[in-house]
Scaffold this active site. Sequence first.
Site, PDB file in Angstrom:
ATOM      1  N   ARG A   1       2.038  -5.374   2.571  1.00  0.00           N
ATOM      2  CA  ARG A   1       1.424  -5.947   3.771  1.00  0.00           C
ATOM      3  C   ARG A   1       0.334  -6.938   3.368  1.00  0.00           C
ATOM      4  NH1 ARG A   1       2.109  -0.608   5.627  1.00  0.00           N
ATOM      5  NH2 ARG A   1       3.662  -0.523   7.272  1.00  0.00           N
TER       6      ARG A   1
ATOM      7  N   ASP B   1       2.782   4.671  14.044  1.00  0.00           N
ATOM      8  CA  ASP B   1       2.604   5.678  12.987  1.00  0.00           C
ATOM      9  C   ASP B   1       2.651   7.083  13.587  1.00  0.00           C
ATOM     10  OD1 ASP B   1       2.315   3.613  11.144  1.00  0.00           O
ATOM     11  OD2 ASP B   1       0.147   3.497  11.417  1.00  0.00           O
TER      12      ASP B   1
ATOM     13  N   ARG C   1       6.242   8.078  14.491  1.00  0.00           N
ATOM     14  CA  ARG C   1       7.010   8.536  13.321  1.00  0.00           C
ATOM     15  C   ARG C   1       6.611   9.962  12.956  1.00  0.00           C
ATOM     16  NH1 ARG C   1       6.475   2.672  10.455  1.00  0.00           N
ATOM     17  NH2 ARG C   1       8.494   1.867  11.127  1.00  0.00           N
TER      18      ARG C   1
ATOM     19  N   HIS D   1      -3.298   0.529   9.082  1.00  0.00           N
ATOM     20  CA  HIS D   1      -1.838   0.610   9.074  1.00  0.00           C
ATOM     21  C   HIS D   1      -1.380   0.357   7.644  1.00  0.00           C
ATOM     22  CE1 HIS D   1       2.147   0.527  10.597  1.00  0.00           C
ATOM     23  NE2 HIS D   1       2.343  -0.768  10.436  1.00  0.00           N
TER      24      HIS D   1
END
Length: 315
Positions: free
Chosen positions: A96, A156, A159, A183
């Site tokens: 990222r 998140d 999940r 994140h």
Amino acid sequence: MPRRNKITIVGAGNVGATAAHWAVQKELGDVVLVDIKEGFPQGKALDLAESSPVMGFDSNLVGTNDYDATAGSDVVVITAGVPRKKDPATGKFTSRDELVETNRKIVGSVTKQIVEKSPDSILICVSNPLDAMCHVMLHESGFPANRVMGMAGVLDTARYKYFISEALGVSVEDIHGMVLGGHGDTMVPLPSHTSIGGIPLPELLPEEKIEAIIQRTRKGGGEIVGLLGYSGYYAPSASVVAMVESIVRDKKRVLPTAAFLKGEYGYSDLYIGVPAVIGKGGVEKIIEMKLGDKEKQMLEVSANAVKDVVKLLPY
Ligand code: APR
């Protein structure tokens, strides 16, 4: 006649187009899809609009390459950017953080064009690296921080909840919990604040199973990239639409949100995932929950990881 909500989604790629799909199916408002690729947002919008007689929704859909059609938007979701990919030669994923340089330019220029046409809108960032891109949007928009937020925690947390439901064989609807922090691999799932139908998670799953779920959640994005060769988009788009819905319907849901902290949790001038009340006013309130020492430590690690990326920004 009451005016319909207007939702603009910038970036008509996998996340953007699928977010448009969920949003019109829920009839959250009219949707404008913007992209730099000519014909692309127009094609996505038309294809989706042609499904409306079958699916029975009445939202208007517009696809465009310029920002005039976005004027007066209530909510703007920014997904424009380059996603994480697997390099076929090395087998390595784009991190990222490597995306920061490319995406800050894209997100910065999109934000400027959006706020010119929609000065009263609420902005939701989806582009990665998420927390840093929220800083870019805040800086470039000049908006108050309550009108600039990021979507990461809802995904998140989704999940995390899905993996728990799978492990226990129970409905996803009865699982409550939160994932805080940035994140990335340092995100902070909170098992002590997770419950199933009100029963604390540690009573139902042994510690090692919980730990395995936490690790899988932290690597959830990478797991999908590993399977597909590109980023996931069903769960990310559903997650941002949950935030859009809470805003346009003023539901005031308590959602894990990348919000700008001004002293909360001991951090200032930093975007990080925390529980927040999301409504017509954007981030209406940041909720400070009690964290244990270990959780505070994990949040510190996560905040430092976000700060390391934010440092790469030129302001
Ligand atoms: N203006 C408008 N659209 C742009 C611009 C720009 N300056 N630059 C790129 N785009 C568009 C691309 O043309 C593409 O259609 O953004 C879209 C991105 O879509 P995908 O490549 O399919 O990426 P996606 O999987 O949707 O992810 C978008 O969300 O989860 C994050 O890391 C992910 O940052 C990425 C973003």
